[in-house]
Design a protein around this motif. Structure first.
Motif, PDB file in Angstrom:
ATOM      1  N   ASN A   1      57.343  66.074  38.018  1.00  0.00           N
ATOM      2  CA  ASN A   1      57.796  64.716  37.717  1.00  0.00           C
ATOM      3  C   ASN A   1      58.644  64.110  38.825  1.00  0.00           C
ATOM      4  O   ASN A   1      59.154  62.988  38.675  1.00  0.00           O
ATOM      5  CB  ASN A   1      58.607  64.712  36.414  1.00  0.00           C
TER       6      ASN A   1
ATOM      7  N   ASP B   1      60.473  62.099  41.283  1.00  0.00           N
ATOM      8  CA  ASP B   1      60.425  60.711  41.762  1.00  0.00           C
ATOM      9  C   ASP B   1      59.245  59.903  41.222  1.00  0.00           C
ATOM     10  O   ASP B   1      58.854  58.889  41.817  1.00  0.00           O
ATOM     11  CB  ASP B   1      60.422  60.664  43.297  1.00  0.00           C
ATOM     12  N   ASP B   2      58.680  60.331  40.105  1.00  0.00           N
ATOM     13  CA  ASP B   2      57.631  59.541  39.450  1.00  0.00           C
ATOM     14  C   ASP B   2      58.285  58.261  38.921  1.00  0.00           C
ATOM     15  O   ASP B   2      59.184  58.329  38.081  1.00  0.00           O
ATOM     16  CB  ASP B   2      57.018  60.355  38.307  1.00  0.00           C
TER      17      ASP B   2
ATOM     18  N   THR C   1      57.424  56.042  36.793  1.00  0.00           N
ATOM     19  CA  THR C   1      57.332  55.821  35.346  1.00  0.00           C
ATOM     20  C   THR C   1      58.311  56.692  34.580  1.00  0.00           C
ATOM     21  O   THR C   1      58.581  56.434  33.398  1.00  0.00           O
ATOM     22  CB  THR C   1      55.909  56.091  34.827  1.00  0.00           C
TER      23      THR C   1
ATOM     24  N   HIS D   1      54.296  56.037  28.629  1.00  0.00           N
ATOM     25  CA  HIS D   1      54.043  57.373  28.089  1.00  0.00           C
ATOM     26  C   HIS D   1      53.667  57.345  26.605  1.00  0.00           C
ATOM     27  O   HIS D   1      53.381  58.391  26.021  1.00  0.00           O
ATOM     28  CB  HIS D   1      55.255  58.264  28.319  1.00  0.00           C
TER      29      HIS D   1
ATOM     30  N   SER E   1      48.132  58.774  28.699  1.00  0.00           N
ATOM     31  CA  SER E   1      49.195  59.344  29.517  1.00  0.00           C
ATOM     32  C   SER E   1      48.992  60.843  29.720  1.00  0.00           C
ATOM     33  O   SER E   1      48.835  61.596  28.757  1.00  0.00           O
ATOM     34  CB  SER E   1      50.559  59.105  28.867  1.00  0.00           C
TER      35      SER E   1
ATOM     36  N   ALA F   1      51.352  62.626  31.017  1.00  0.00           N
ATOM     37  CA  ALA F   1      52.693  63.199  30.879  1.00  0.00           C
ATOM     38  C   ALA F   1      53.024  63.518  29.429  1.00  0.00           C
ATOM     39  O   ALA F   1      54.081  64.085  29.150  1.00  0.00           O
ATOM     40  CB  ALA F   1      53.734  62.240  31.449  1.00  0.00           C
TER      41      ALA F   1
ATOM     42  N   VAL G   1      54.991  67.421  30.953  1.00  0.00           N
ATOM     43  CA  VAL G   1      55.370  67.156  32.340  1.00  0.00           C
ATOM     44  C   VAL G   1      56.652  67.940  32.593  1.00  0.00           C
ATOM     45  O   VAL G   1      57.365  68.303  31.649  1.00  0.00           O
ATOM     46  CB  VAL G   1      55.589  65.633  32.556  1.00  0.00           C
TER      47      VAL G   1
ATOM     48  N   SER H   1      61.799  63.785  30.036  1.00  0.00           N
ATOM     49  CA  SER H   1      61.155  62.956  31.059  1.00  0.00           C
ATOM     50  C   SER H   1      60.419  61.758  30.477  1.00  0.00           C
ATOM     51  O   SER H   1      60.095  60.817  31.216  1.00  0.00           O
ATOM     52  CB  SER H   1      60.165  63.792  31.884  1.00  0.00           C
TER      53      SER H   1
END
Length: 570
Positions: free
Chosen positions: A50, A52-53, A55, A65, A70, A72, A96, A102
């Motif tokens: 995850n 620096d994603d 979203t 999400h 999704s 994730a 994720v 997250s």
């Protein structure tokens, strides 16, 4: 040291394997790596990295999400439930690195003191858990330092964006109905009031997930070469040598990779399962730990008889009620859900609204004794609504009596699971939501920005009913409580059954309790009947909590890490 999508040869055998890379897992792995630099640790996560994603990092984008597409989010499909009219509920879970922390809605809400004490397990009382609740956080909100932390890794604040108009409007309306504004509703003791929301969002507007706050800093500081993460890899089962956990079997996640060849990793000291309240019991059962009857039906050889695995599933039963308002476009998230904002431009300009989770007030309410004597999901696809400014009140019951279960049907990961939420199995859970519907509606009707109900998200009362939904162009005056008839109550109950959904607060499927009472782990989180196998996630709470469950998961992670460190040193 690093994050891998393919297992390097030097990690084919490690000291500690953590099966799952969710909320508690990231905390446990990080604290273990601090405690002993010679301890080799491998986290195995089914979802992606995850780091620096956008979203995930930007709170406003959490809505992405909720979409069924999704990657994730893992969506657990339930089977048809008679008490819900044959509905098959879907319950999401984190898929994720960082797990639910997250992708969740980032509400800072803590269990009551009485919740921790109700677990009745040595070492887990409220007084014993307060040090961990403080350890995890740096708290920027109001209240006493007696229960809040000041130098933890997780920053608790209001974020970078608030809508004071709707906050103050709801709070004044709640006061009229009898619920005061409380300075610190999360002090473990206060309830029956409302508070301006605090969030798992830092003062810089970034989400405070456990991967970014615990794991990634250690993976990048060159001081933790003992800490490694394997992502996009699904744990199939725990391997045993006799009764001792000796490793795991896993495969690449076909959602991310083409090859799904089964592989194994050895664990010299300990295996920790941390796959959440829905994933953990399934891993245990595929490993041969569970109810022998269930294992037999799934053709899995029994390693340990632990009948409580996968039973006593709990969640908070959610209904969300939408309203029309006179708020301005920058005071709701409707432009985001309607696709009318340029997200790329918001990110490029670091717009303050990105640090908002669109949830501004939290409340903990309960019926009075007099009201008790009278008591005999997210609302649709927001992108399909007419352009407007809406608010929604989410009501969920925190102590449901109903219980469900989740079990494997075979040893194959791809086969359907036997999952029943159990929502509304006990009629009293419906009765509580009838009260909640009426109470939240009376609060909103007294808001200056109230302009009526959005009818598609409310029970279909007939036009002649005092409870019928309305649309108005100015606030109500001299507001009187709606008078509900017996027929209105029946309409509410039917609507509740047709619309109740999950709050994403799954817990209790591997509960911490004596084996004879359906327990799966003891107070040291050791799985009964085997050695070297631990659990650390929201599957362990033996009773529910009056809160969003993220903070409880964080605290479990901190407490579990201390337990495991002590065990490894003895």
């Amino acid at each position: 040291m690093g994050v891998y999508t393919q297992l390097p040869a030097h990690l084919a055998e490690v000291d500690i394997i953590i099966a799952g890379g969710g909320t508690a897992a990231c905390i446990v792995a990080s604290r273990l790596s601090d405690a002993d630099p010679n301890l080799s640790i491998l986290v195995v996560e089914g979802g992606a990295n995850n780091f620096d994603d956008p979203t995930i990092v930007h709170p406003l984008l959490f809505l992405s999400h909720l979409a069924p597409t999704s990657k994730a989010t893992l969506f657990y499909q339930g089977t048809a439930e008679t008490q819900l009219g044959g509905r098959q509920l879907v319950v999401p879970s984190g898929n994720v690195l960082g797990g639910g922390s997250s992708i969740n809605l980032m509400m800072y809400s803590r269990a009551q003191r009485s919740d921790w004490n109700s677990w009745q397990m040595a070492g887990w009382s409220a007084d014993e858990m307060i040090p961990y609740l403080k350890k995890l956080e740096t708290y920027y909100g109001p209240g006493s330092k007696a229960t809040h932390g000041s130098n933890g890794p997780v920053l608790i604040s209001g974020g970078t964006y608030r809508v004071n108009k709707s906050e103050s409007d709801f709070i004044q309306a709640a006061k009229v109905v009898g619920y005061p504004e409380i300075v610190d509703l999360q002090d473990l003791d206060s309830n029956n009031g409302v508070q301006r929301a605090l969030r798992f969002i830092g003062p810089d507007g970034k989400r405070q997930d456990t991967a970014h706050r615990y794991l990634h800093p250690r993976l990048q500081d060159r001081k933790h070469p003992n800490l490694n993460v394997l992502v996009e890899s699904q744990v199939l089962r725990v391997l045993f040598q006799g009764k001792k956990a000796s490793g795991i079997e896993y495969q690449a996640n076909p959602a991310f990779q083409s090859s799904t060849t089964k592989q194994s990793i050895k664990a010299r000291k300990m295996v920790i399962v941390s796959a959440g309240a829905l994933g953990t019991p399934l891993i245990l059962e595929r490993s041969g730990v569970g109810d022998p009857e269930i294992l037999s039906r799934a053709s899995v050889p029994v390693v340990a008889r632990v009948p409580g695995v996968g039973k006593e599933y709990q969640d908070h039963h959610l209904l969300a009620y939408p309203y029309q308002t006179s708020l301005c476009p920058n005071e709701t998230a409707d432009a985001v859900t309607g696709g009318r904002l340029d997200i790329a431009e918001l990110i490029a300009t670091n717009a303050s609204i990105l640090g908002w989770n669109a949830q501004d007030v939290t409340a903990k309410l309960r019926p009075t004794d007099a009201e008790v004597t009278t008591l005999a999901s997210f609302p649709g696809d927001p992108s399909s609504l007419p352009v407007g400014q809406y608010l929604s009140v989410s009501a969920f019951s925190v102590y449901p009596y109903s219980r469900g279960h989740i079990h494997i049907t075979s040893a194959n990961l791809s086969d359907p699971v036997d999952f029943q939420t159990g929502f509304f199995l006990e009629p009293v859970d419906i009765t509580k939501h009838v009260w909640a519907y009426k109470k939240q509606r009376e609060i909103v009707r007294r808001m200056a920005t109230y302009r009526g109900e959005l009818a598609i998200g409310h029970p279909p009362f007939p036009a002649g009913s005092d409870a019928a939904c309305i649309t108005i162009d100015k606030p109500l005056t001299n507001v009187q409580d709606i008078k509900y008839t017996t027929e209105d109550d029946a309409i509410i109950k039917k609507w509740l059954i047709e619309n109740v959904g999950t709050t994403w607060h799954s817990l209790g499927t591997c509960k911490m309790a004596p084996l004879a009472q359906g327990g799966v782990v003891d107070s040291n989180l050791s799985v009964y009947g085997v050695m070297g196998l631990k659990i650390a996630d929201l599957s362990i709470p033996p009773e529910n909590v009056a809160a969003n469950t993220a903070d409880t998961a964080f605290a479990i992670g901190e407490k579990a890490a201390d337990i495991f460190i002590k065990d490894l040193r003895t």
